[in-house]
Design an enzyme around this catalytic site. Structure first.
Site, PDB file in Angstrom:
ATOM      1  N   SER A   1       0.825  -1.208   0.000  1.00 31.22           N
ATOM      2  CA  SER A   1       0.000   0.000   0.000  1.00 31.22           C
ATOM      3  C   SER A   1       0.866   1.268   0.000  1.00 31.22           C
ATOM      4  O   SER A   1       1.664   1.471  -0.906  1.00 31.22           O
ATOM      5  CB  SER A   1      -0.953  -0.040   1.202  1.00 31.22           C
ATOM      6  OG  SER A   1      -1.946   0.945   1.104  1.00 31.22           O
TER       7      SER A   1
ATOM      8  N   ASP B   1      -8.901  -6.026  -4.780  1.00 31.50           N
ATOM      9  CA  ASP B   1      -8.569  -4.766  -4.127  1.00 31.50           C
ATOM     10  C   ASP B   1      -9.465  -3.647  -4.673  1.00 31.50           C
ATOM     11  O   ASP B   1      -9.491  -3.383  -5.866  1.00 31.50           O
ATOM     12  CB  ASP B   1      -7.100  -4.430  -4.392  1.00 31.50           C
ATOM     13  CG  ASP B   1      -6.565  -3.314  -3.510  1.00 31.50           C
ATOM     14  OD1 ASP B   1      -7.379  -2.539  -2.974  1.00 31.50           O
ATOM     15  OD2 ASP B   1      -5.340  -3.219  -3.362  1.00 31.50           O
TER      16      ASP B   1
ATOM     17  N   HIS C   1      -7.785  -5.358  -0.167  1.00 24.97           N
ATOM     18  CA  HIS C   1      -6.565  -4.582   0.028  1.00 24.97           C
ATOM     19  C   HIS C   1      -5.670  -5.182   1.124  1.00 24.97           C
ATOM     20  O   HIS C   1      -4.502  -4.811   1.244  1.00 24.97           O
ATOM     21  CB  HIS C   1      -6.938  -3.136   0.393  1.00 24.97           C
ATOM     22  CG  HIS C   1      -5.793  -2.180   0.348  1.00 24.97           C
ATOM     23  ND1 HIS C   1      -5.052  -1.959  -0.790  1.00 24.97           N
ATOM     24  CD2 HIS C   1      -5.244  -1.385   1.310  1.00 24.97           C
ATOM     25  CE1 HIS C   1      -4.104  -1.068  -0.536  1.00 24.97           C
ATOM     26  NE2 HIS C   1      -4.195  -0.711   0.734  1.00 24.97           N
TER      27      HIS C   1
END
Length: 341
Positions: free
Chosen positions: A157, A287, A320
């Site tokens: 991320s 995601d 995610h």
């Protein structure tokens, strides 16, 4: 398989750190942890960088009964499935430095830190920072170990943003980067900075941003974190429990500071600087933040620009959270990538 234990948070301190906007932080502190052993040749180091609201506690369990700069005592690290003896990032082979980002609220210099000039928290006066500032601050930490270079920079991320930024800022200093659930630029869907600022300011304890002696804003932070975790793909019960503990340690101004840095991130016009670095780019098909179509396009653009990129799509249903929640899915790929470096 052996596990890492008795991990302690450490603190790196340096002075007069100049930011990209021209301002200078009189004191720069970075909280970090290390795993494994630095060999005499000093060429086996891997830098681990974290996501938006996470910490430097990436692996093992910190010293029992001891809080570690915003990290709950005894808590497992967020990439524990990938870092340790015999794991993908094998601490029998690599010396891992896991650092808390500049601007965060888990021990590094950020809005909740004391401003040496006023002797009070920086709060809303903390200067704007960029991903380039984060990488530059981490370079000071890395240089303090007298390293000749890094084997790799690894992160999910926002940690992926930092990994890409390292490759662009310091071409050739690391042999590779492993960036997961991320992209070489921030997607528009991560926006909403003004909405975030308004939501924080609506808290009855806001006090023009000076809430540190006013009870703080844990209720608002807890709700924001809960909604974020749901959006990331975490279950409701787990998200509620995680949000409560996180809100007690985190800072609202850090949310804003890091979000602003995220929104300004884009190295897509600097792919020529990535040619000296091998790239492992891992995404999750489910995601919601980094969609498949955009990620494929980024990988193709990098390849066409001459970047040595290995692109991997995880068939995970964890959204995610996939790169740590389903770590086993890509652990062999990460291990092979690092071994080849």
């Amino acid at each position: 398989m052996a596990e890492l234990a008795e991990i302690e948070s450490k603190l790196f301190t340096t002075h007069d750190f100049r930011l990209e906007n021209g301002q200078t932080l009189p004191v720069l502190e970075l909280a970090y942890e290390t795993y494994g052993t630095l060999i005499p040749a000093r060429d086996n180091a891997v830098l681990m960088v974290h996501g938006y609201t996470s910490s430097h506690h990436a692996a093992g369990r910190n010293v029992k009964g001891k809080e570690g700069r915003g990290v709950a005592a005894g808590a497992a690290g967020w990439f524990d499935g990938l870092i340790g003896p015999g794991k993908a990032v094998d601490t029998n082979r690599f010396f891992v430095i896991s650092v808390n980002a500049l601007g965060s609220a888990h021990g590094s210099t950020g809005p909740s830190s004391i401003d040496p000039k006023t002797k009070k928290p920086y709060g809303p006066t903390f200067p704007a920072i960029t991903m380039r500032d984060m990488a530059a601050s981490q370079k000071r930490l890395v240089d303090s170990f007298n390293l000749k270079g890094l084997v790799a920079v690894v992160g999910p991320s926002m940690g992926g943003f930092q990994s890409f930024q390292w490759a662009a800022s310091y071409p050739g200093f690391m042999k590779g980067i492993a960036a997961s659930v991320t992209a070489p630029r921030a997607p528009g869907r991560l926006g909403g900075l003004e909405a975030l600022q308004k939501r924080l300011a609506d808290d009855p304890n806001w006090n023009d941003g000076w809430y540190y002696e006013n009870g703080g804003i844990p209720g608002t932070l807890e709700q924001i974190r809960y909604e974020t975790l749901l959006n990331y793909g975490q279950g409701e019960a787990e998200a509620k429990a995680a949000a409560r503990g996180w809100a007690e340690a985190y800072d609202g101004h850090s949310l804003v500071t890091l979000r602003r840095a995220i929104d300004g991130f884009d190295i897509t016009r600097q792919y020529d600087r990535l040619k000296q670095t091998k790239v492992l780019y891992v995404i999750s098909k489910t995601d919601k933040l980094f969609d498949l179509t955009s990620c494929v396009a980024h990988a193709l653009d990098m390849r066409q620009a001459g970047v040595d990129v290995t692109y991997v799509e995880m068939p995970s249903n964890k959204g995610h959270m996939a790169s740590h929640a389903d770590a086993a899915m890509w652990a062999p790929i990460l291990a092979a990538f690092l071994k080849d470096l």
